[in-house]
Scaffold this active site. Structure first.
Site, PDB file in Angstrom:
ATOM      1  CG  ASP A 193      -1.967   1.093   1.144  1.00  0.00           C
ATOM      2  OD1 ASP A 193      -2.649   1.208   0.103  1.00  0.00           O
ATOM      3  OD2 ASP A 193      -2.102   1.851   2.130  1.00  0.00           O
ATOM      4  NE  ARG A 194       3.086   3.217   4.740  1.00  0.00           N
ATOM      5  CZ  ARG A 194       2.536   4.199   5.431  1.00  0.00           C
ATOM      6  NH1 ARG A 194       2.284   5.342   4.820  1.00  0.00           N
ATOM      7  NH2 ARG A 194       2.215   4.042   6.697  1.00  0.00           N
ATOM      8  CG  MET A 274      -9.921   8.063   3.386  1.00  0.00           C
ATOM      9  SD  MET A 274     -11.290   8.011   2.195  1.00  0.00           S
ATOM     10  CE  MET A 274     -11.074   9.576   1.352  1.00  0.00           C
ATOM     11  NE  ARG A 275      -0.688   5.593   2.191  1.00  0.00           N
ATOM     12  CZ  ARG A 275      -0.776   4.911   3.319  1.00  0.00           C
ATOM     13  NH1 ARG A 275      -1.272   3.687   3.311  1.00  0.00           N
ATOM     14  NH2 ARG A 275      -0.381   5.427   4.458  1.00  0.00           N
ATOM     15  CB  ALA A 276      -6.865   4.194  -3.100  1.00  0.00           C
TER      16      ALA A 276
END
Length: 678
Positions: A193-194, A274-276
């Site tokens: 995810d990073r 919410m990173r996407a």
């Protein structure tokens, strides 16, 4: 210094080049993960990118590359006086898979820190990569403790080194680029995810393009400097375009319509967190700047989704990455048109996109499906038995073969671990002596000191203070006084599955349950960072369906297509597994094995099959190999053959029901050898 292969000379790989360039335009996008088979120019393209990045201004003499306009107030080399600065090329720092923790984050001189109270700090790779690129080749093979350090630095933009109350902090903001071959194992979800963007690369199947790849590579190998000179104009043009896009980036407008499309797309594909959304917004903005526009259009949002979402929508390790592009288009159309810029067509009329061909959706040329998408039905037809065949035992593996059964839904399994204390690779299965974990004692260091045991060091130094002429408050510490902390953590193991695929297991409902159980154990092995292997036996022989590997995905694919039928050569399966373990011990002697035999315990075919299977099983018991037998016997009358096999192996037997973590049946976590019963 060797001349790198020019970035603009890379043939094809449009998605890869675009993702790297977008990060060059906007480092806030968050880096790139490049997934693909070996020999596809992954590393070549990444290494070539650094030559295109603009130079950076740094404080003169600062080992941590502080920005002279806003130096880090906590810099170990600070405080910095204003005015003194120098320009240098942006760095690309490579993190080797086998690097130590000290090499990554830096090291403190513990002896000077104790005796003099001085923070003598040697910067590591995170300091070198600050304001540049940190490149990790084979990132999926990186040790867990290094992954944890990368996650912390990526999240906080800083690196912390803590040693017995002495701490050093410095800024560490970098563009993280990783390459990996999925066949060798997957990444932990946290690290996955990073990465802001991900791209899938594959070698072209077009002969003309492959010819051009070979031609350019041979020309480069013959004369690297001359080859680079021939591409100098193209390199300069791309470098200038990056600078122009960076200058335009603050002026790009991300309207409410584009934001609604981004939010709706992320919601439609059920991504976590919410990173996407944030990464998609930054990527779409960078795409507009790269095209020379100040407005984000619908095609920018679409391209951003194809780069930012495939690795975030995976629900478990066995889901195929990628997006349903029909669903993506429907979502964008449903939530588009709210801003006036969304009605400007496809945005290709500016003339700025000619240098970058629009990559075909789905990673294939022109969006065509990969060849592997089609033949599932053909495979079933090839495996379908002829009329009149039943799953009766046959003398060879081909006779009586049935089409592969679909695996049942996987479940959470009980924890199976190897008894004793190992020293293998870091993981999450069995107890081991590791560099991380709880402290269980102290010892003299062998080589460089990495984890100081402060109390033991003070105790070793205290009796000698008078003889060493101590006169002040400081403790006089010598090298011989230092003590290394002994720690206990968890290791990863080699989990070798030995699966009975004979006719006695061939009932489709039963084999589906067996495959579901093995799939569940594979999922558990993925989460615990194990290597896995798969041996199957049926007919008259055993096969190594998958040699030991870190790719749990590959094991799941082989399991799904596993055919059944024929006799039950149990001894052959055990002997084949024994041979696999023997070879693996030579390759990796520190990694301990756990053998999981999935069978109903029957043995047929050849002379004295039961006695031969017993002798083969006792080889494992004699070597102390941890084992567990998953008893697949069903029906009202049970022969208990799997339990007898477990006794011969020196392990334990569990039923499919007992394997479930939520089962009321108790299962000892450690696979204790029941050798006392032998």
């Amino acid at each position: 210094m060797s001349t790198p292969f020019p970035f603009t000379a890379v043939v094809g790989q449009d998605d890869l080049r675009l993702a790297l360039l977008l990060n060059a335009v906007s480092p806030a996008v968050g880096g790139v993960l490049v997934r693909g088979e070996k020999g596809t120019a992954k590393s070549t393209a990444v290494r070539a990118l650094s030559a295109l990045l603009p130079e950076v201004d740094v404080v003169s003499g600062c080992r941590f590359s502080c920005d002279p306009d806003s130096p880090d107030p906590g810099c170990p080399d600070g405080p910095h006086e204003p005015g003194a600065f120098a320009s240098r090329p942006a760095r690309m720092v490579e993190l080797p898979v086998g690097a130590s923790e000290d090499r990554l984050v830096g090291a403190l001189d513990i002896e000077r820190a104790l005796a003099e109270g001085v923070k003598a700090f040697e910067p590591g790779l995170l300091a070198d990569a600050h304001r540049g690129i940190l490149y990790v080749d084979e990132v999926n093979l990186l040790h867990d403790h290094l992954v944890d350090l990368l996650l912390d630095a990526a999240a906080m933009g800083a690196s912390y080194v803590e040693r017995e109350g002495v701490s050093v902090r410095h800024a560490a903001r970098f563009l993280l680029v990783g390459t990996m071959n999925p066949e060798e194992g997957e990444l932990r979800p946290q690290l996955l995810d990073r990465f802001g963007l991900t791209v899938e690369v594959a070698a072209s199947r077009e002969p003309d393009q492959r010819v051009e790849v070979v031609r350019r590579r041979l020309a480069y190998d013959d004369d690297p400097a001359g080859f680079a000179a021939r591409w100098a104009d193209e390199e300069a043009a791309v470098r200038a375009r990056i600078v122009a896009a960076r200058e335009l980036l603050p002026s790009v407008r991300l309207g409410d319509g584009a934001l609604r499309q981004i939010a709706a797309t992320c919601a439609a594909f059920e991504v976590d967190g919410m990173r996407a959304d944030i990464v998609m917004a930054r990527t779409a903005t960078a795409l507009a700047a790269w095209a020379g526009r100040t407005e984000v259009l619908a095609e920018d949002v679409r391209q951003a989704a194809l780069l930012a979402l495939p690795h975030r929508r995976r629900r478990n390790p066995f889901d195929a990455p990628g997006l349903d592009e029909d669903k993506l288009d429907e979502t964008l159309e449903e939530f588009g048109g709210s801003d006036e810029q969304d009605g400007n067509g496809n945005g290709n009329g500016d003339g700025d996109g000619d240098d970058d061909p629009d990559p075909g959706p789905g990673g294939g040329p022109g969006g065509q499906p990969e060849p592997d998408d089609a033949p599932e039905g053909d495979g079933d037809a090839a495996a379908r038995p002829e009329a009149g065949e039943s799953g009766e035992p046959q003398p060879s593996g081909g006779a009586g073969e049935q089409s592969p059964a679909r695996a049942a839904e996987p479940f959470r399994t009980k924890v199976l671990s190897v008894p004793g204390l190992g020293e293998g690779a870091a993981g999450r299965r069995s107890r081991a002596r590791t560099e991380h974990g709880r402290t269980i004692g102290a010892r003299r260091p062998r080589g460089a000191l990495t984890k100081l045991h402060l109390a033991a060091t003070v105790q070793a130094a205290a009796p000698h203070q008078r003889a060493r002429g101590r006169s002040g408050p400081g403790l006089v510490v010598r090298r011989d006084d230092l003590r290394q902390a002994s720690r206990e953590g968890r290791e990863g193991n080699l989990v070798l599955f030995v699966v009975d695929a004979s006719g006695s297991m061939a009932a489709r409902q039963r084999m589906g349950a067996v495959k579901g159980a093995v799939l569940s154990l594979l999922l558990d092995a993925y989460q615990r960072r194990d290597k896995v292997g798969l041996v199957t036996f049926r007919g008259s022989a055993a096969d190594v369906a998958l040699p030991p590997t870190s790719s749990v995905d590959a094991a799941a694919v082989r399991l799904e297509s596993l055919p059944t039928g024929g006799r039950t050569p149990l001894a052959a399966g055990l002997l084949k597994a024994h041979e696999v373990l023997r070879v693996e011990r030579l390759r990796d002697p520190a990694r301990r094995a756990l053998v999981v035999v999935v069978t109903d315990g029957r043995a047929t075919g050849g002379p004295e099959p039961v006695a031969l299977a017993g002798r083969a099983a006792r080889l494992f018991a004699a070597e102390g190999t941890a084992s567990v037998v998953v008893d697949c016997e069903s029906g009202p009358v049970r022969l208990g053959l799997a339990g007898q096999l477990a006794g011969e192996l020196g392990g334990t037997a569990v039923t499919l029901d007992e394997l479930r973590a939520d089962s009321i049946a108790s299962l000892v976590k450690d696979v204790q050898g029941s050798r006392r019963a032998a």
